[in-house]
Design a protein around this motif. Structure first.
Motif, PDB file in Angstrom:
ATOM      1  N   ASP A  23      -5.429  18.539   1.409  1.00  0.00           N
ATOM      2  CA  ASP A  23      -5.261  19.100   1.983  1.00  0.00           C
ATOM      3  C   ASP A  23      -3.892  18.110   2.952  1.00  0.00           C
ATOM      4  OD1 ASP A  23      -6.218  21.561   1.075  1.00  0.00           O
ATOM      5  OD2 ASP A  23      -7.343  21.784   2.083  1.00  0.00           O
ATOM      6  N   GLU A  24      -4.638  16.965   3.677  1.00  0.00           N
ATOM      7  CA  GLU A  24      -4.014  16.308   4.801  1.00  0.00           C
ATOM      8  C   GLU A  24      -2.797  16.122   4.405  1.00  0.00           C
ATOM      9  OE1 GLU A  24      -7.340  13.713   3.164  1.00  0.00           O
ATOM     10  OE2 GLU A  24      -6.672  15.717   3.921  1.00  0.00           O
ATOM     11  N   GLN A  25      -2.546  15.213   3.127  1.00  0.00           N
ATOM     12  CA  GLN A  25      -1.985  14.388   2.841  1.00  0.00           C
ATOM     13  C   GLN A  25       0.539  15.731   2.645  1.00  0.00           C
ATOM     14  OE1 GLN A  25      -2.744  12.195  -1.040  1.00  0.00           O
ATOM     15  NE2 GLN A  25      -3.258  10.339   0.218  1.00  0.00           N
ATOM     16  N   TRP A  26       0.091  16.613   2.919  1.00  0.00           N
ATOM     17  CA  TRP A  26       0.847  17.652   2.479  1.00  0.00           C
ATOM     18  C   TRP A  26       1.736  17.880   3.824  1.00  0.00           C
ATOM     19  CZ3 TRP A  26       2.585  20.246  -1.684  1.00  0.00           C
ATOM     20  CH2 TRP A  26       2.324  20.152  -2.988  1.00  0.00           C
ATOM     21  N   ASP A  27       0.541  17.089   4.839  1.00  0.00           N
ATOM     22  CA  ASP A  27       1.907  17.139   5.817  1.00  0.00           C
ATOM     23  C   ASP A  27       2.135  15.609   6.042  1.00  0.00           C
ATOM     24  OD1 ASP A  27       1.232  20.021   7.029  1.00  0.00           O
ATOM     25  OD2 ASP A  27      -0.542  19.543   7.053  1.00  0.00           O
ATOM     26  N   ALA A  28       1.360  14.463   5.235  1.00  0.00           N
ATOM     27  CA  ALA A  28       2.167  13.767   5.593  1.00  0.00           C
ATOM     28  C   ALA A  28       3.509  13.448   5.299  1.00  0.00           C
ATOM     29  CB  ALA A  28       1.315  12.916   4.684  1.00  0.00           C
ATOM     30  N   PRO A  29       4.144  12.272   6.429  1.00  0.00           N
ATOM     31  CA  PRO A  29       5.505  12.208   5.976  1.00  0.00           C
ATOM     32  C   PRO A  29       6.280  10.965   4.388  1.00  0.00           C
ATOM     33  CG  PRO A  29       5.213  10.766   7.468  1.00  0.00           C
ATOM     34  CD  PRO A  29       3.706  11.543   6.619  1.00  0.00           C
ATOM     35  N   THR A  30       7.069  11.565   4.639  1.00  0.00           N
ATOM     36  CA  THR A  30       8.476  10.887   3.188  1.00  0.00           C
ATOM     37  C   THR A  30       9.308  10.117   3.034  1.00  0.00           C
ATOM     38  OG1 THR A  30       9.504  12.882   2.792  1.00  0.00           O
ATOM     39  CG2 THR A  30       7.244  13.354   1.436  1.00  0.00           C
ATOM     40  N   LEU A  31       9.945   9.926   2.088  1.00  0.00           N
ATOM     41  CA  LEU A  31      10.633   8.907   2.490  1.00  0.00           C
ATOM     42  C   LEU A  31      11.868   9.509   3.099  1.00  0.00           C
ATOM     43  CD1 LEU A  31      10.757   6.119  -0.445  1.00  0.00           C
ATOM     44  CD2 LEU A  31       8.707   6.055   1.776  1.00  0.00           C
ATOM     45  N   LEU A 116       9.838   9.971  -5.895  1.00  0.00           N
ATOM     46  CA  LEU A 116       8.799   8.028  -5.681  1.00  0.00           C
ATOM     47  C   LEU A 116       9.017   8.580  -3.820  1.00  0.00           C
ATOM     48  CD1 LEU A 116      11.577   6.907  -7.458  1.00  0.00           C
ATOM     49  CD2 LEU A 116       8.799   6.197  -7.471  1.00  0.00           C
ATOM     50  N   ASP A 117      10.080   9.838  -2.961  1.00  0.00           N
ATOM     51  CA  ASP A 117       9.996   9.824  -2.182  1.00  0.00           C
ATOM     52  C   ASP A 117       8.638  10.111  -1.273  1.00  0.00           C
ATOM     53  OD1 ASP A 117      12.628   9.401  -1.674  1.00  0.00           O
ATOM     54  OD2 ASP A 117      13.718  11.935  -2.112  1.00  0.00           O
ATOM     55  N   ILE A 118       7.731  11.079  -1.886  1.00  0.00           N
ATOM     56  CA  ILE A 118       6.607  12.166  -1.601  1.00  0.00           C
ATOM     57  C   ILE A 118       5.919  10.360  -2.438  1.00  0.00           C
ATOM     58  CG2 ILE A 118       4.273  12.783  -2.521  1.00  0.00           C
ATOM     59  CD1 ILE A 118       6.572  15.490  -2.964  1.00  0.00           C
ATOM     60  N   THR A 119       5.617   9.706  -4.071  1.00  0.00           N
ATOM     61  CA  THR A 119       4.718   8.957  -3.800  1.00  0.00           C
ATOM     62  C   THR A 119       3.767   7.485  -3.452  1.00  0.00           C
ATOM     63  OG1 THR A 119       5.519   8.338  -6.157  1.00  0.00           O
ATOM     64  CG2 THR A 119       3.906   9.906  -6.488  1.00  0.00           C
ATOM     65  N   VAL A 120       5.580   6.804  -3.499  1.00  0.00           N
ATOM     66  CA  VAL A 120       6.236   5.975  -2.419  1.00  0.00           C
ATOM     67  C   VAL A 120       5.559   5.969  -0.520  1.00  0.00           C
ATOM     68  CG1 VAL A 120       7.202   3.396  -1.757  1.00  0.00           C
ATOM     69  CG2 VAL A 120       7.584   4.995  -4.010  1.00  0.00           C
ATOM     70  N   ALA A 121       5.708   6.919  -0.458  1.00  0.00           N
ATOM     71  CA  ALA A 121       5.685   7.292   1.141  1.00  0.00           C
ATOM     72  C   ALA A 121       3.846   7.025   1.435  1.00  0.00           C
ATOM     73  CB  ALA A 121       6.401   8.154   1.930  1.00  0.00           C
ATOM     74  N   LEU A 122       3.016   7.742   0.555  1.00  0.00           N
ATOM     75  CA  LEU A 122       1.371   7.903   0.386  1.00  0.00           C
ATOM     76  C   LEU A 122       1.016   6.591  -0.422  1.00  0.00           C
ATOM     77  CD1 LEU A 122       1.180  11.599  -0.866  1.00  0.00           C
ATOM     78  CD2 LEU A 122       1.778  11.077   1.370  1.00  0.00           C
ATOM     79  N   GLY A 123       0.927   5.527  -1.096  1.00  0.00           N
ATOM     80  CA  GLY A 123       1.245   5.085  -1.431  1.00  0.00           C
ATOM     81  C   GLY A 123       0.338   4.969  -2.374  1.00  0.00           C
ATOM     82  N   HIS A 124       0.272   6.259  -3.225  1.00  0.00           N
ATOM     83  CA  HIS A 124       0.143   6.733  -4.482  1.00  0.00           C
ATOM     84  C   HIS A 124       0.631   5.502  -5.677  1.00  0.00           C
ATOM     85  CE1 HIS A 124      -1.157   9.213  -7.710  1.00  0.00           C
ATOM     86  NE2 HIS A 124      -1.731   9.995  -6.995  1.00  0.00           N
ATOM     87  N   ASP A 125      -0.174   5.577  -6.397  1.00  0.00           N
ATOM     88  CA  ASP A 125       0.477   4.050  -7.380  1.00  0.00           C
ATOM     89  C   ASP A 125       1.010   4.758  -8.899  1.00  0.00           C
ATOM     90  OD1 ASP A 125      -2.146   5.443  -8.951  1.00  0.00           O
ATOM     91  OD2 ASP A 125      -2.965   4.040  -9.196  1.00  0.00           O
TER      92      ASP A 125
END
Length: 204
Positions: A23-31, A116-125
């Protein structure tokens, strides 16, 4: 390659990824500057949920500014639940929407780059499949880079994980996915790009 099938696969995979976010990652910043994960996810499905007349009306309300319109709709629609936002992508995997220019390749680019805006910002692989990346990298031009605000004058983009380069000049190296983001005007986290021009493309 059947791009409609590829687009559908990309949307389903991104929907699955979104469903798995805490849930907390839905409010995380993106690129995307100023947008959290939920705004980007809402924006990705805008073309499915708004008819052309509704888009035209929203554009008029925004004084003809496409940027103001898309920003307002993304912020408004981000109020949907994470389950709904992921569902918009999954349920519209085969939706025929395309951007105003560029056809199916641009539709794929819209999905891949915002993913990628989402995954790169989150450090997702998550790794975008190479065949999809190649379609998009092959469509990079000086004109498209300028459209997205990427100043690539005097720079050669050179991928480290596949045989692709673009432009001439001082080399800027990175993965194909990261260089695609550069060509789409994104600023990346530090450490992902290498070469003398890298500071121009790193988020502060």
């Amino acid at each position: 390659m059947d791009l409609t099938t590829v687009i559908a696969a990309e949307r389903r995979e991104l929907a699955d990824l979104l469903d798995g976010l805490p849930d907390e990652q839905w409010d995380a910043p993106t690129l995307c500057a100023g947008w959290r994960v939920r705004e980007v996810a809402a924006h990705m499905s805008m073309g499915f949920r708004y008819s052309f007349p509704k888009v035209a009306a929203e554009l008029v309300r925004a004084g003809g500014s496409l940027h103001r319109m898309t920003d307002r709709l993304a912020r408004r629609d981000a109020a949907a639940s994470p389950r709904q936002l992921a569902g918009f992508l999954r349920d519209n995997a085969h939706h025929p929407w395309t951007p105003p220019v560029g056809g199916l390749a641009s539709a794929l680019g819209h999905d891949v780059v915002h993913g990628l805006d989402i995954t790169v910002a989150l450090g997702h692989d998550r790794r975008v499949p190479e065949d999809r990346l190649r379609v998009l990298l092959d469509h990079v031009t000086a004109r498209s880079a300028r459209f997205f605000g990427a100043d690539l004058a005097g720079i050669q983009l050179r991928a480290t994980d596949l045989d692709w380069s673009f432009g001439t000049g001082t080399p800027l190296t990175g993965t194909g996915a990261d260089l695609l983001l550069v060509a789409f005007g994104r600023k990346l986290p530090a450490g992902r790009l290498h070469g003398e021009p890298q500071d121009r493309f790193v988020a502060c």
